[in-house]
Write a protein that holds these residues in place. Structure first.
Motif, PDB file in Angstrom:
ATOM      1  N   ARG A 106       0.817  -1.214   0.000  1.00  0.00           N
ATOM      2  CA  ARG A 106       0.000   0.000   0.000  1.00  0.00           C
ATOM      3  C   ARG A 106       0.846   1.258   0.000  1.00  0.00           C
ATOM      4  N   PHE A 107       2.065   1.152   0.502  1.00  0.00           N
ATOM      5  CA  PHE A 107       2.957   2.312   0.533  1.00  0.00           C
ATOM      6  C   PHE A 107       3.563   2.604  -0.844  1.00  0.00           C
ATOM      7  N   LEU A 108       3.267   1.765  -1.831  1.00  0.00           N
ATOM      8  CA  LEU A 108       3.708   2.009  -3.203  1.00  0.00           C
ATOM      9  C   LEU A 108       2.681   2.809  -3.996  1.00  0.00           C
ATOM     10  N   SER A 109       1.430   2.735  -3.592  1.00  0.00           N
ATOM     11  CA  SER A 109       0.333   3.246  -4.419  1.00  0.00           C
ATOM     12  C   SER A 109       0.444   4.743  -4.705  1.00  0.00           C
ATOM     13  N   SER A 127      13.766   8.763 -17.337  1.00  0.00           N
ATOM     14  CA  SER A 127      13.728   8.356 -15.935  1.00  0.00           C
ATOM     15  C   SER A 127      15.100   8.571 -15.316  1.00  0.00           C
ATOM     16  N   THR A 128      15.125   9.008 -14.084  1.00  0.00           N
ATOM     17  CA  THR A 128      16.389   9.195 -13.382  1.00  0.00           C
ATOM     18  C   THR A 128      16.355   8.425 -12.072  1.00  0.00           C
ATOM     19  N   ILE A 129      17.533   8.211 -11.527  1.00  0.00           N
ATOM     20  CA  ILE A 129      17.623   7.469 -10.267  1.00  0.00           C
ATOM     21  C   ILE A 129      16.963   8.244  -9.124  1.00  0.00           C
ATOM     22  N   GLY A 130      16.755   9.538  -9.350  1.00  0.00           N
ATOM     23  CA  GLY A 130      16.156  10.376  -8.315  1.00  0.00           C
ATOM     24  C   GLY A 130      14.740   9.973  -7.948  1.00  0.00           C
ATOM     25  N   ILE A 131      14.043   9.278  -8.852  1.00  0.00           N
ATOM     26  CA  ILE A 131      12.659   8.896  -8.543  1.00  0.00           C
ATOM     27  C   ILE A 131      12.593   7.840  -7.448  1.00  0.00           C
ATOM     28  N   LEU A 132      13.726   7.193  -7.165  1.00  0.00           N
ATOM     29  CA  LEU A 132      13.713   6.122  -6.170  1.00  0.00           C
ATOM     30  C   LEU A 132      13.407   6.633  -4.768  1.00  0.00           C
ATOM     31  N   TRP A 133      13.709   7.911  -4.502  1.00  0.00           N
ATOM     32  CA  TRP A 133      13.452   8.418  -3.148  1.00  0.00           C
ATOM     33  C   TRP A 133      11.968   8.413  -2.821  1.00  0.00           C
ATOM     34  N   HIS A 134      11.116   8.411  -3.860  1.00  0.00           N
ATOM     35  CA  HIS A 134       9.676   8.351  -3.623  1.00  0.00           C
ATOM     36  C   HIS A 134       9.269   7.041  -2.928  1.00  0.00           C
ATOM     37  N   PHE A 135      10.141   6.038  -3.009  1.00  0.00           N
ATOM     38  CA  PHE A 135       9.814   4.740  -2.424  1.00  0.00           C
ATOM     39  C   PHE A 135      10.569   4.487  -1.119  1.00  0.00           C
ATOM     40  N   ALA A 136      11.116   5.558  -0.547  1.00  0.00           N
ATOM     41  CA  ALA A 136      11.871   5.418   0.704  1.00  0.00           C
ATOM     42  C   ALA A 136      10.982   4.921   1.843  1.00  0.00           C
ATOM     43  N   LEU A 137       9.764   5.440   1.927  1.00  0.00           N
ATOM     44  CA  LEU A 137       8.855   5.012   2.999  1.00  0.00           C
ATOM     45  C   LEU A 137       8.489   3.543   2.843  1.00  0.00           C
ATOM     46  N   PHE A 138       8.215   3.131   1.610  1.00  0.00           N
ATOM     47  CA  PHE A 138       7.922   1.712   1.358  1.00  0.00           C
ATOM     48  C   PHE A 138       9.094   0.845   1.786  1.00  0.00           C
ATOM     49  N   ALA A 139      10.316   1.251   1.420  1.00  0.00           N
ATOM     50  CA  ALA A 139      11.511   0.471   1.772  1.00  0.00           C
ATOM     51  C   ALA A 139      11.672   0.377   3.287  1.00  0.00           C
ATOM     52  N   ALA A 140      11.407   1.492   3.981  1.00  0.00           N
ATOM     53  CA  ALA A 140      11.548   1.493   5.443  1.00  0.00           C
ATOM     54  C   ALA A 140      10.539   0.548   6.089  1.00  0.00           C
ATOM     55  N   VAL A 141       9.293   0.606   5.626  1.00  0.00           N
ATOM     56  CA  VAL A 141       8.255  -0.266   6.192  1.00  0.00           C
ATOM     57  C   VAL A 141       8.554  -1.727   5.866  1.00  0.00           C
ATOM     58  N   LEU A 142       9.023  -1.984   4.643  1.00  0.00           N
ATOM     59  CA  LEU A 142       9.346  -3.348   4.253  1.00  0.00           C
ATOM     60  C   LEU A 142      10.477  -3.909   5.115  1.00  0.00           C
TER      61      LEU A 142
END
Length: 407
Positions: A106-109, A127-142
């Motif tokens: 759900r943190f990806l949606s 696309s740049t590697i910078g978009i990955l920070w948008h998934f930081a919360l998902f990574a932390a919860v995972l």
């Protein structure tokens, strides 16, 4: 509604993500059963996965990256619906790991929906590697949840206060993330509507208004979630499955027929990126693009194209197309229209179309054409755009103008 986010094992507080669908109270379970109509939830789940597949494969090859991110968002939505569907089949105790993964997903949606909006509205689709920070919360919860998924053991805290802080942060993380990305997405779409008026003379098919409407539907879904958690208005339980199903079909209808937003060559796109992005910081810097003598010559050339050749009658006329006809760069033409005429491209072109429509409305040709015919003859691509632009310019509807002119 939810099970405790932390409990004690051997006197040590442990923290875990909520699994309300497995440990709900009897009252909430009754409400959930009312909300989770098996047929509608099943249709919504299957429709979401099918739409995700179609957006990923993208048969028309339009807005490729944007549609893939939108497909990824729809996939996570389908997973959430699948969780409800499987719960109604009493499979939650047999598919514990799957349910945990769905909850974390759900943190990806929200980030995926936002990135879809970003790529729909951007001229530069890289696309740049910078978009990955948008998934930081998902990574932390995972990472936080991974030990339980692998070993069945929760993360443990020796201090109850720390456990309560983690509990609170996890509880508010998803709602806050959803609200923040909703706001960012909506702001992007508002800016897009302003930006395309710098580029296109007809915006109906590329203004992404359907995505704005979907965001409001999403806001309604969030309110339904709040109802589940706080208010328990029973009427909303009955309409929630219809809202979910409507959302999927709404997205399917508009997303699959959305045309390419910027169907131009790569060199033109690079120039457009300069035109519609944050422009140079001062007016004096813009004026360096053309001297007064150059601007005067180009103004005459542009007037000839608009008045003598009537290029505005082409409903698909765009800034790159007109720049090509004038043999100048997109940026130079944008400067000419913005700084010399004091208008954006959309207003500039439609000003000529409105004058043409006025001529047609007061001529004998009006007897042979209906209002839609007048709109098409003047260069507009829809009656709605024609009526809106005409009334904004004259203060009258086309029919009122025609009636007044014939008295």
């Amino acid at each position: 509604m939810e099970s405790p986010w932390w409990n004690r094992r051997d006197g040590i507080p442990t923290v875990e993500l909520p699994r309300w669908n497995r440990h709900a109270s009897r009252k909430h379970s009754q409400h959930k059963q009312r909300m989770s109509d098996p047929l509608l939830i099943g249709l919504t789940t299957g429709g979401a996965f099918l739409l995700a597949f179609l957006l990923f494969t993208n048969p028309k090859n339009n807005n490729v990256k944007a549609n893939r991110w939108l497909g990824a968002f729809i996939f996570t939505f389908g997973c959430a619906m699948l969780e409800v569907f499987l719960h109604n089949l009493h499979l939650h105790s047999k598919l514990v790991a799957l349910f945990d993964l769905i909850e974390v997903s759900r943190f990806l949606s929200a980030p995926m929906l936002y990135l879809s909006v970003v790529f729909f509205t951007a001229t530069d689709k890289k696309s740049t590697i910078g978009i990955l920070w948008h998934f930081a919360l998902f990574a932390a919860v995972l990472l936080f949840r991974l030990p339980y998924m692998v070993t069945g053991e929760n993360v443990r805290f020796s201090d109850p206060m720390t456990a309560r802080v983690v509990l609170t942060l996890l509880k508010i993380a998803l709602p806050i993330q959803t609200v923040v990305y909703w706001g960012l997405s909506y702001r992007k779409l508002i800016r897009h509507r302003q930006n395309i008026e710098q580029v296109a003379s007809s915006t109906d098919e590329i203004d992404l208004s359907w995505l704005q409407y979907f965001l409001w539907v999403l806001a309604a879904v969030v309110l339904v979630w709040l109802n589940l958690a706080i208010f328990n208005f029973t009427l909303l339980f009955d309409i929630t499955p219809f809202l979910y199903l409507l959302s999927v079909y709404f997205l399917a209808y508009f997303a699959l027929q959305q045309k390419e937003i910027y169907p131009y060559s790569k060199p033109a796109l690079r120039e457009l990126d300069l035109v519609i992005s944050v422009k140079t910081s001062t007016r004096s810097e813009k004026q360096k693009r053309l001297t007064e003598s150059q601007a005067s010559v180009l103004k005459e050339k542009l007037a000839h194209l608009m008045q003598a050749e009537k290029v505005y009658l082409d409903s698909a006329l765009s800034l790159p197309v007109l720049a090509q006809k004038m043999s100048i760069s997109v940026h130079e033409l944008s400067y000419l229209i913005n700084e010399v005429y004091g208008q954006n491209f959309f207003s500039f072109v439609n000003g000529y179309r409105i004058e043409e429509a006025k001529r047609l409305l007061l001529s004998e040709e009006f007897e042979k054409l209906n209002m839609l015919g007048i709109a098409f003859e003047a260069g507009f691509n829809s009656k709605t755009t024609f009526n809106t632009a005409f009334k904004k310019s004259t203060g009258q509807s086309p029919s009122e103008f025609a009636s007044a002119g014939r008295k």
